[in-house]
Scaffold this active site. Structure first.
Site, short mmCIF file in Angstrom:
data_model
loop_
_atom_site.label_atom_id
_atom_site.label_comp_id
_atom_site.label_asym_id
_atom_site.label_seq_id
_atom_site.Cartn_x
_atom_site.Cartn_y
_atom_site.Cartn_z
N GLN A 131 0.83 -1.20 0.00
CA GLN A 131 0.00 0.00 0.00
C GLN A 131 0.87 1.26 0.00
O GLN A 131 1.74 1.39 0.87
CB GLN A 131 -0.89 -0.01 1.25
CG GLN A 131 -1.76 1.23 1.42
CD GLN A 131 -2.47 1.24 2.76
OE1 GLN A 131 -1.91 0.86 3.77
NE2 GLN A 131 -3.72 1.68 2.78
N SER A 134 0.91 7.03 2.67
CA SER A 134 1.62 8.12 3.35
C SER A 134 2.85 8.55 2.56
O SER A 134 3.42 7.78 1.78
CB SER A 134 2.08 7.66 4.74
OG SER A 134 0.99 7.33 5.54
N GLU A 249 -9.31 -0.70 6.91
CA GLU A 249 -8.03 -0.92 7.57
C GLU A 249 -8.16 -0.67 9.07
O GLU A 249 -7.62 -1.43 9.89
CB GLU A 249 -6.97 0.04 6.97
CG GLU A 249 -5.58 -0.17 7.56
CD GLU A 249 -4.57 0.86 7.06
OE1 GLU A 249 -4.97 1.82 6.38
OE2 GLU A 249 -3.38 0.70 7.39
N GLU A 386 -5.32 11.01 17.50
CA GLU A 386 -5.83 12.39 17.46
C GLU A 386 -6.73 12.60 16.24
O GLU A 386 -7.76 13.29 16.34
CB GLU A 386 -4.66 13.38 17.43
CG GLU A 386 -3.91 13.49 18.76
CD GLU A 386 -3.05 12.28 19.09
OE1 GLU A 386 -2.73 11.49 18.17
OE2 GLU A 386 -2.69 12.10 20.28
#
Lengths: 401, 380
Positions: A131, A134, A249, A386
């Site tokens: 994958q 990021s 995910e 967060e």
């Protein structure tokens, strides 16, 4: 019902006849599972045989349509198969991101040609996927990703860097997000595309972590040519596809960390309690450190409350009700319980947890210490805690921006 | 175990929530407090609850009950918890009623339990003594043989709804030392019995409670509830059920306090924007939300454990009480902080929930008590 029972009988007979005997009751972990691919490695010859017989029936992806190499089973039948495999204590014949991530995404968003091209190879374990989401400059703010894809006739030319690409060094294909329009709102210029890792210009370097070796890699694209037909859904429509895959995910991470304490249990006690008993003793039938004991109980009880919450979500879904608490909540809580559990494991063993390798420390101690360090990433990967809290505040609680 | 409401249960929850919203807003609780009402709840509303069948939910039809389970009972209690309804539900249905149901003689059930279910008698369980904390077996009240019957002397404190009870179920020592788990017996004592004196107490949460003074109170042999010297086990069983009822009440209270706070965050403006847009508050509210959800799962599991006679019932009771204790306090503490200045004023309701959260935490064992119990039940 009778048909399902027939199916159960036939399935059991077939498994008993075809599953290699050496695999029955084999303890299974991600490390010795079969990931498949062009450079596939097998923990044993029987694991290869197992993949071949199961892949031959499409039972590596039992509920996918048979026309794409799956088993074509109904949900109920697939559940029966899973139950019978569990009853015979058989390992999965194949694991990996093809089955869990890109496969379901292709089934939902892929064209007929794309499904025919990729799904059968996933089912047979011929292609291993990784994958590419990021980037060094796009973590929590994923939509700001900069890897660019410039159109050149029937191809896109991709330049950029992807990070945290798990197992990229062993994968054959990558599904990734690239920027195809830099001049619009950031989410609107992203495309979801598939690329062969063997393409010229792709290079991979592994990333050592604070816990030592890791499956994570950095993947570099230097003017890599990828056909436009490899775009999933529409050009500049990749964000929708990406989000669908991310939700999946997160629920996988939640399931993996929260539901069952890692490691085996003896006499109904978790590995954490067993470990603490080993190092702290149990004078008078209670763990020998009152404060650590209280923290351990808290963690055990949190784990139970969490698994009950996962069950509540499933029961509600089965009853046709709205899914209860969001997957974001389960991701935060499941990972945090796991992180506290890892800390408690290390604290229970005391100074014996200070080994990195070599003499004076046993294998379990060394593993517990590496696991503790690795677990610090649980609240970061798959969307930080967060970010998940932001999602709950906005989508569940309706708090204003 | 199914952790989802059936259609029938959905209906019960909806009916209860609507009834409480219509008849028992928090302003009613406030008015009772402000007027120092001698009853401290509404006898009229209590009668209506009896007519709705609420007082008999867990009891068999032969006694006028509905023959339903803890799962259903919890839904009604949760609705009452939202509105801080001070009716003597816990003492009548959960504590004294349950003790009589589990161990009472046929005569005791007919005379007192059936009357309670019909709304014609109020009951209370006097088990707590000053300094006994959460130990049900620390009983210094003594019952001595007196002719055919018993003579009871002692002092029970914070007896919930003891000020209006028509009859009290009292724990007293009939053998052994003060802390022994054996040698405790329960007695059913009409409140008008000579030697029984009741003194009302005022608590921080404004729930109704009383001291029960027993000075050589004489009761007949048939006042004994259950077997002689075996009251300790009975108390534990009764209090386990009551604990889950309390958890259901706490669940309602925390849900209400949370929703009130959430609304306030969306309305209250500072620096020209709703304070709910600040991430420092958003993340904390998301955390509170998660704790409430985990509490709800735990309470649902504990109620169903009773109804399905699970071997894990005691552990799940402790799971629910530990979680609800922490979660209700967290919700109320955060509520007061986020309401800020007005949260500290008596005028705003959020303070009622903070007081109730603390009182509920310190009833039937706090979170640490139940963590210790979970560990012991798990063998470590």
């Amino acid at each position: 019902m009778a048909e399902l029972e027939d199916f159960r009988r036939e399935t059991r007979a077939w498994l008993e006849a075809n599953a290699p005997e050496s695999l029955v009751g084999m303890p299974f972990s991600e490390l010795d599972g079969t990931w498949g691919g062009r450079r596939a490695q097998f923990a044993s010859a029987d694991m290869k045989l197992w993949l071949d017989v199961m892949g031959g029936r499409g039972w590596t992806a039992a509920s996918w349509p048979a026309e794409y190499g799956g088993g074509g089973l109904s949900k109920a039948e697939a559940k029966v198969l899973a139950q019978e495999m569990a009853a015979l204590r058989l390992p999965p014949p194949l694991i990996g991101f093809g089955l869990t991530m890109i496969g379901p995404t292709l089934l939902r968003f892929g064209t007929e040609e794309q499904k025919n091209e990729h799904l059968p190879k996933i089912c047979r374990g011929e292609i291993r996927w990784c994958q590419g989401y990021s980037e060094p400059g796009a973590g929590s703010d994923l939509a700001s990703l900069q890897a660019k894809a410039v159109r050149d006739g029937d191809d896109f030319i991709i330049t950029g860097t992807k990070v945290w690409t798990s197992y990229a060094d062993q994968s054959d294909w990558i599904f990734c997000l690239v920027r195809t329009d830099p001049d619009v709102v950031k989410q609107a210029g992203i495309t979801f595309i598939l690329a062969d890792m063997a393409s010229p210009g792709v290079s991979v370097s592994p990333i050592p972590l604070i816990s030592g070796k890791s499956p994570f890699c950095e993947t570099h694209f230097e003017a890599v040519r990828v056909p436009v037909k490899n775009v999933i859904s529409e050009i500049n429509g990749g964000w929708t596809v990406a989000k669908a895959l991310l939700g999946h995910e997160r629920s996988m991470i939640a399931d993996a960390f929260g539901v069952s304490p890692r490691g085996g249990t003896r006499g109904g006690r978790s590995r954490l309690v067993e470990t603490a008993a080993q190092y702290l003793g149990e004078p008078g039938g209670v763990l020998g450190d009152a404060i650590l004991r209280d923290e351990i109980v808290q963690n055990e009880m949190d784990t139970r409350a969490f698994s009950l919450t996962v069950q509540r979500g499933r029961d509600a879904a089965k009853a046709g009700q709205q899914p209860g608490p969001e997957t974001s909540m389960l991701k935060i809580y499941g990972t945090e319980i796991n992180m506290r559990r890892n800390e408690l494991m290390v604290r229970a063993a005391g100074p014996q947890s200070l080994g990195w390798e070599g003499p004076g420390f046993d294998e379990a101690e060394l593993v517990a210490t590496r696991d503790w360090l690795r677990s610090r990433g649980n609240s970061i990967e798959g969307g930080t805690s967060e970010i998940q809290l932001n999602i709950i505040a906005k989508r569940v609680l309706g708090l204003p921006d | 175990m199914q952790l989802v409401l059936t259609e029938e249960q959905e209906l019960i929850a909806q009916t209860a929530t609507e009834f409480v919203a219509d008849h028992s807003p928090v302003s009613r609780f406030r008015a009772l407090r402000d007027s120092a009402d001698p009853v401290g709840f509404s006898r009229g509303l209590w009668k209506e609850m009896a007519e709705l069948g609420w007082l008999g939910i867990p009891f068999p039809e032969s006694l006028g009950g509905a023959g339903m389970g803890m799962a259903e009972l919890a839904l009604v209690v949760e609705a009452m918890g939202r509105a801080l309804a001070p009716e003597p539900f816990m003492s009548c249905v959960g504590l004294a009623g349950q003790a009589l149901f589990e161990a009472g003689s046929e005569a005791q059930k007919d005379r007192w339990l059936a009357a309670m279910i019909a709304g014609d008698a109020l009951l209370a369980l006097a088990y707590q003594e000053q300094g006994s904390r959460y130990d049900l077996c620390r009983v210094t009240t003594r019952a001595q043989r007196s002719g055919e019957g018993w003579q009871i002397t002692g002092r029970k404190v914070q007896v919930l709804d003891g000020h209006v009870a028509d009859a009290l179920v009292v724990s007293a020592r009939t053998a052994g030392q003060d802390g022994d788990s054996d040698g405790i017996s329960l007695f059913l004592i009409p409140a008008e019995t000579a030697g029984v004196e009741i003194e009302r107490q005022t608590r921080v949460d404004d729930r109704n409670a009383a001291i029960v003074h027993l000075q050589r109170a004489e009761v007949a042999a048939d006042a004994l509830v259950g077997d002689l010297d075996c009251g300790g086990d009975l108390l534990e069983s009764v209090v386990d059920r009551a604990t889950v009822m309390l958890c259901a009440e706490m669940l309602g209270g925390m849900a209400q306090a949370f929703e009130m706070t959430l609304e306030y965050l969306k309305e209250r403006k500072q620096f020209g924007v709703p304070i709910g847009s600040f991430q420092a508050l958003k993340h904390r509210m998301a955390r509170v939300f998660m704790e409430i959800e985990l509490s709800r799962s735990s309470v649902m599991a504990a109620t169903r454990a009773f109804d399905e006679r699970s071997s894990e019932t005691a552990k799940l009771v402790s799971l629910a009480k530990a979680r609800c204790s922490d979660a209700y306090l967290l919700t109320a503490n955060e509520g007061v902080q986020m309401f800020a200045g007005v949260g500290m004023t008596d005028e705003y309701d959020i303070g009622f929930y903070l007081k109730r959260a603390r009182a509920a935490e310190l009833t039937f064992g706090d979170a640490a008590h139940h963590r210790d119990r979970w560990a012991r039940l798990s063998g470590y």
